[in-house]
Design an enzyme around this catalytic site. Structure first.
Site, PDB file in Angstrom:
ATOM      1  N   LYS A 171      51.404  27.797  30.666  1.00 23.11           N
ATOM      2  CA  LYS A 171      50.249  28.678  30.449  1.00 23.11           C
ATOM      3  C   LYS A 171      50.791  30.092  30.261  1.00 23.11           C
ATOM      4  O   LYS A 171      51.152  30.764  31.221  1.00 23.11           O
ATOM      5  CB  LYS A 171      49.278  28.658  31.625  1.00 23.11           C
ATOM      6  CG  LYS A 171      47.951  29.327  31.200  1.00 23.11           C
ATOM      7  CD  LYS A 171      47.235  30.073  32.281  1.00 23.11           C
ATOM      8  CE  LYS A 171      47.679  31.474  32.527  1.00 23.11           C
ATOM      9  NZ  LYS A 171      47.445  32.446  31.443  1.00 23.11           N
ATOM     10  N   GLY A 202      44.789  30.299  28.178  1.00 21.89           N
ATOM     11  CA  GLY A 202      43.547  30.505  28.934  1.00 21.89           C
ATOM     12  C   GLY A 202      43.773  31.517  30.044  1.00 21.89           C
ATOM     13  O   GLY A 202      44.832  32.147  30.119  1.00 21.89           O
ATOM     14  N   PRO A 205      42.874  32.370  36.581  1.00 17.32           N
ATOM     15  CA  PRO A 205      42.057  31.717  37.610  1.00 17.32           C
ATOM     16  C   PRO A 205      41.468  30.376  37.166  1.00 17.32           C
ATOM     17  O   PRO A 205      40.953  29.637  37.998  1.00 17.32           O
ATOM     18  CB  PRO A 205      40.944  32.753  37.862  1.00 17.32           C
ATOM     19  CG  PRO A 205      41.562  34.063  37.481  1.00 17.32           C
ATOM     20  CD  PRO A 205      42.441  33.750  36.311  1.00 17.32           C
ATOM     21  N   VAL A 207      42.950  28.021  34.069  1.00 19.02           N
ATOM     22  CA  VAL A 207      44.053  27.110  33.720  1.00 19.02           C
ATOM     23  C   VAL A 207      45.195  27.215  34.743  1.00 19.02           C
ATOM     24  O   VAL A 207      45.728  26.198  35.213  1.00 19.02           O
ATOM     25  CB  VAL A 207      44.570  27.424  32.293  1.00 19.02           C
ATOM     26  CG1 VAL A 207      45.789  26.565  31.966  1.00 19.02           C
ATOM     27  CG2 VAL A 207      43.468  27.191  31.271  1.00 19.02           C
ATOM     28  N   GLU A 246      58.431  34.937  40.646  1.00 21.55           N
ATOM     29  CA  GLU A 246      59.106  36.171  40.206  1.00 21.55           C
ATOM     30  C   GLU A 246      58.016  37.231  40.157  1.00 21.55           C
ATOM     31  O   GLU A 246      57.162  37.202  39.268  1.00 21.55           O
ATOM     32  CB  GLU A 246      59.718  35.977  38.813  1.00 21.55           C
ATOM     33  CG  GLU A 246      60.839  34.959  38.758  1.00 21.55           C
ATOM     34  CD  GLU A 246      62.138  35.469  39.345  1.00 21.55           C
ATOM     35  OE1 GLU A 246      62.269  36.674  39.602  1.00 21.55           O
ATOM     36  OE2 GLU A 246      63.032  34.640  39.565  1.00 21.55           O
ATOM     37  N   CYS A 280      59.516  44.611  35.370  1.00 25.98           N
ATOM     38  CA  CYS A 280      59.458  44.342  36.810  1.00 25.98           C
ATOM     39  C   CYS A 280      60.655  44.935  37.544  1.00 25.98           C
ATOM     40  O   CYS A 280      60.541  45.385  38.672  1.00 25.98           O
ATOM     41  CB  CYS A 280      59.364  42.856  37.051  1.00 25.98           C
ATOM     42  SG  CYS A 280      60.652  41.953  36.188  1.00 25.98           S
ATOM     43  N   GLU A 379      53.873  49.418  43.120  1.00 27.77           N
ATOM     44  CA  GLU A 379      54.329  49.265  41.741  1.00 27.77           C
ATOM     45  C   GLU A 379      53.273  49.859  40.803  1.00 27.77           C
ATOM     46  O   GLU A 379      52.106  49.496  40.878  1.00 27.77           O
ATOM     47  CB  GLU A 379      54.519  47.775  41.443  1.00 27.77           C
ATOM     48  CG  GLU A 379      55.027  47.513  40.050  1.00 27.77           C
ATOM     49  CD  GLU A 379      55.149  46.018  39.748  1.00 27.77           C
ATOM     50  OE1 GLU A 379      54.157  45.288  39.898  1.00 27.77           O
ATOM     51  OE2 GLU A 379      56.244  45.595  39.353  1.00 27.77           O
TER      52      GLU A 379
HETATM   53  P1  NAD Z   1      49.407  38.756  36.383  1.00 27.94           P
HETATM   54  O1  NAD Z   1      49.732  38.327  37.751  1.00 27.94           O
HETATM   55  O2  NAD Z   1      48.098  39.378  36.129  1.00 27.94           O
HETATM   56  O3  NAD Z   1      49.481  37.518  35.388  1.00 27.94           O
HETATM   57  C1  NAD Z   1      50.625  36.707  35.249  1.00 27.94           C
HETATM   58  C2  NAD Z   1      50.195  35.322  34.828  1.00 27.94           C
HETATM   59  O4  NAD Z   1      49.477  34.729  35.904  1.00 27.94           O
HETATM   60  C3  NAD Z   1      49.259  35.287  33.620  1.00 27.94           C
HETATM   61  O5  NAD Z   1      49.556  34.154  32.836  1.00 27.94           O
HETATM   62  C4  NAD Z   1      47.901  35.145  34.275  1.00 27.94           C
HETATM   63  O6  NAD Z   1      46.941  34.535  33.448  1.00 27.94           O
HETATM   64  C5  NAD Z   1      48.231  34.266  35.463  1.00 27.94           C
HETATM   65  N1  NAD Z   1      47.303  34.349  36.590  1.00 27.94           N
HETATM   66  C6  NAD Z   1      46.533  35.397  36.960  1.00 27.94           C
HETATM   67  N2  NAD Z   1      45.788  35.065  38.043  1.00 27.94           N
HETATM   68  C7  NAD Z   1      46.118  33.787  38.358  1.00 27.94           C
HETATM   69  C8  NAD Z   1      45.671  32.884  39.363  1.00 27.94           C
HETATM   70  N3  NAD Z   1      44.734  33.213  40.233  1.00 27.94           N
HETATM   71  N4  NAD Z   1      46.214  31.649  39.387  1.00 27.94           N
HETATM   72  C9  NAD Z   1      47.167  31.287  38.492  1.00 27.94           C
HETATM   73  N5  NAD Z   1      47.596  32.088  37.502  1.00 27.94           N
HETATM   74  C10 NAD Z   1      47.095  33.329  37.440  1.00 27.94           C
HETATM   75  O7  NAD Z   1      50.608  39.672  35.921  1.00 27.94           O
HETATM   76  P2  NAD Z   1      50.772  40.444  34.542  1.00 27.94           P
HETATM   77  O8  NAD Z   1      49.848  41.608  34.570  1.00 27.94           O
HETATM   78  O9  NAD Z   1      50.701  39.488  33.384  1.00 27.94           O
HETATM   79  O10 NAD Z   1      52.285  40.931  34.639  1.00 27.94           O
HETATM   80  C11 NAD Z   1      52.669  42.076  35.320  1.00 27.94           C
HETATM   81  C12 NAD Z   1      53.244  41.746  36.683  1.00 27.94           C
HETATM   82  O11 NAD Z   1      54.268  40.794  36.553  1.00 27.94           O
HETATM   83  C13 NAD Z   1      53.878  42.933  37.355  1.00 27.94           C
HETATM   84  O12 NAD Z   1      53.527  42.967  38.717  1.00 27.94           O
HETATM   85  C14 NAD Z   1      55.371  42.665  37.227  1.00 27.94           C
HETATM   86  O13 NAD Z   1      56.171  43.272  38.194  1.00 27.94           O
HETATM   87  C15 NAD Z   1      55.412  41.200  37.302  1.00 27.94           C
HETATM   88  N6  NAD Z   1      56.616  40.682  36.666  1.00 27.94           N
HETATM   89  C16 NAD Z   1      57.633  40.180  37.440  1.00 27.94           C
HETATM   90  C17 NAD Z   1      58.802  39.711  36.849  1.00 27.94           C
HETATM   91  C18 NAD Z   1      59.931  39.168  37.669  1.00 27.94           C
HETATM   92  O14 NAD Z   1      60.774  38.480  37.104  1.00 27.94           O
HETATM   93  N7  NAD Z   1      60.008  39.416  38.951  1.00 27.94           N
HETATM   94  C19 NAD Z   1      58.928  39.744  35.483  1.00 27.94           C
HETATM   95  C20 NAD Z   1      57.899  40.277  34.732  1.00 27.94           C
HETATM   96  C21 NAD Z   1      56.739  40.729  35.339  1.00 27.94           C
END
Ligand code: NAD
Length: 476
Positions: A171, A202, A205, A207, A246, A280, A379
């Site tokens: 996803k 998708g 929350p 998919v 991550e 990140c 962050e």
């Molecule tokens: P996000 O957490 O909003 O979304 C990441 C993914 O998770 C998306 O595909 C999203 O649809 C999904 N998602 C959101 N809520 C979910 C839930 N309740 N259940 C399952 N999946 C869910 O993050 P973002 O805004 O896309 O990315 C930015 C964040 O990612 C920053 O905090 C950054 O530090 C972190 N990040 C970490 C790394 C690392 O390797 N440590 C790398 C890149 C980004």
């Protein structure tokens, strides 16, 4: 013209989604609708999981060298379409096109090649006394990825999972998904057996939560925010599936008293501003000797101001927009909060960005005395460097370790030995000594609330493997 993708890749075919919803993908450089993708629903995720579950037995028993051949074909496919991928990511994420090829696509090409090689070379079994110890694929993997380095994060999960013999449901981020659709076409063209790789777009929350909960998913590998990662881990606990996370970071760049200040500041600003600060592992806190605070602030302000802000497709842009209006508003909110809490703005600021339909934020440098200030702890995920004064090595180490995160960091000193000694003391997954370069084969991941598990290199492959011990009778 808007790109429309109206099918999902499930069980080796492009199929119509169960629902009718479409999600708009916005180009952050001008706020136009760049693409539309299916808003997958639970039934789509379940169909993909069923396909991955059905494909697992045969794929897991496919010889590793044969899996490597498929992965090599995927690597070649990514390489052949690298310009198209870079353009798609420049549209989705807003990273300037001239940087997108290098920072967004070259890494994935390397990852696919590397995991093909590792599949061939890895030691899958060993003899320990009377036990035959084998490494076996963990099973069906749910991969959930973010938007900031989208193809990179997808490749760091899907390539090692396939090399290990796992089947995958991906996803991708709904914010930057087109690169994932291109990758699915590449995987289809590589002729992978049906169901080994599946793509369901998708919202998280919907998919994502099915992937985290379903009992036929054996492991969920998540990259994204700490908030969503916690939710994934909670849901995964019900079926005791393995979780790799991550998550976010607030990494410190420590400048020690004997460091070359100009070099250290320049290196830190570059790390902080890559991808408009939406990285990140960005070094977003710079800890400098108290006596050098003014000089460091001036150097940082000059370096940051030299980053030309503009749309991804303008020749002279060095700092693209933020990925979305929501992200821009969040970052501007942090800047107002910082000022309320006493920060000094030495470059940029909440009102300094160019006007326009794009989601721009000016490169900003803040000097913050209060170590507990919000911008010193949380962050921000935008082009914002926070400079904090320290009172010597011990103080700098304590300050660097004083957040909930532990993802990356840097140490600058007059000698590599001095910097190394401090690097050893940091509670963080990666540390760069005196501006040392990124190593794609070294383990990457977080201490504390930056995550669980490691990606990259052989460490990334091992995440997808279980141990099995088969005891043999002692020979008489
Ligand atoms: P996000 O957490 O909003 O979304 C990441 C993914 O998770 C998306 O595909 C999203 O649809 C999904 N998602 C959101 N809520 C979910 C839930 N309740 N259940 C399952 N999946 C869910 O993050 P973002 O805004 O896309 O990315 C930015 C964040 O990612 C920053 O905090 C950054 O530090 C972190 N990040 C970490 C790394 C690392 O390797 N440590 C790398 C890149 C980004």
């Amino acid at each position: 013209m808007t790109i429309v993708r109206d099918k999902l890749f499930i069980g080796g075919r492009w199929v119509a989604p169960a629902g009718t919803g479409l999600i708009d993908v916005i180009d952050p450089s001008d706020a136009s609708v760049y693409a539309q993708i299916p808003e997958g629903v639970a039934a789509d995720a379940e169909a993909a999981i069923a396909a991955a579950h059905a494909a697992f037995d045969a794929w897991s028993r496919t010889p590793a060298a044969e899996r490597a051949e498929y992965i090599e074909k995927i690597a070649a496919g990514v390489e052949a379409r690298r310009e198209e991928l870079a353009e798609a990511i420049a549209h989705e994420v807003g990273m300037p096109l001239k940087m997108a090829g290098r920072f967004q696509v070259a890494g994935p090409v390397g990852s696919w090649k590397h995991y093909a090689k590792l599949a061939r070379e890895f030691q899958w079994e060993e003899q320990v006394g009377n036990s035959f110890v084998v490494r076996e694929p963990i099973g069906v993997v749910g991969a959930i990825t973010p938007w900031n380095f989208p193809l990179n994060q997808i490749s760091l999960k899907v390539a090692p999972a396939l090399a290990a013999g796992c089947t995958v449901v991906l996803k991708p981020s709904e914010v930057a998904p087109i690169n994932a659709f291109i990758l699915a076409e590449i995987i289809e063209a590589a002729g992978l057996p049906a169901g080994v790789f599946n793509l369901v777009s998708g919202y998280g929350p919907v998919v994502g939560e099915v992937l985290a909960s379903d009992r036929h998913v054996d492991m969920v590998s998540f990259t994204g925010s700490t908030r969503a990662g916690r939710r994934v881990a909670e849901l995964a606990a019900a079926t005791v599936k393995k979780v790799a996370l991550e998550l976010g970071g607030k990494s410190a760049s420590i400048v020690l008293d004997d460091a070359d200040l100009a070099t250290a500041v320049k290196g830190t600003v570059s790390s902080c501003l890559l991808n408009s600060g939406q990285t990140c592992s960005a070094h977003t806190r710079m800890l400098v000797p108290r006596a050098k605070l003014g000089e460091a602030a001036k150097l940082a302000a000059d370096a940051a101001s030299a980053f030309k802000v503009g749309p991804a497709f303008a020749e002279d842009s060095k700092l693209g927009p933020l990925v979305s209006d929501v992200q821009r508003a969040r970052v501007i909110g942090y800047l107002h909060r910082a000022i309320e809490e006493g920060a000094e703005v030495v470059a940029g600021g909440p009102d300094a960005a160019p006007q326009g339909p794009g989601f721009f934020v000016a490169p900003t440098v803040l000097v913050v005395e209060d170590r507990k200030a919000t911008v010193a702890q949380e962050e921000i995920f935008g082009p914002v460097l926070v400079i904090l004064p320290h009172d010597g090595d011990e103080d700098a180490i304590a300050l660097a370790n004083d957040t909930i995160y532990g993802l990356a960091g840097g140490v600058w000193a007059g000698s590599d030995e001095h910097a190394f000694a401090v690097a050893r003391r940091l509670r963080t997954g990666q540390v760069d000594v005196n501006g040392a370069p990124w190593n794609p084969r070294a383990p990457f991941g977080g201490f504390r609330q930056s995550g669980l598990g490691r990606e990259n290199g052989v460490y990334g492959l091992e995440e997808y493997l279980e141990y099995k011990s088969i005891q043999m009778p002692q020979k008489k």
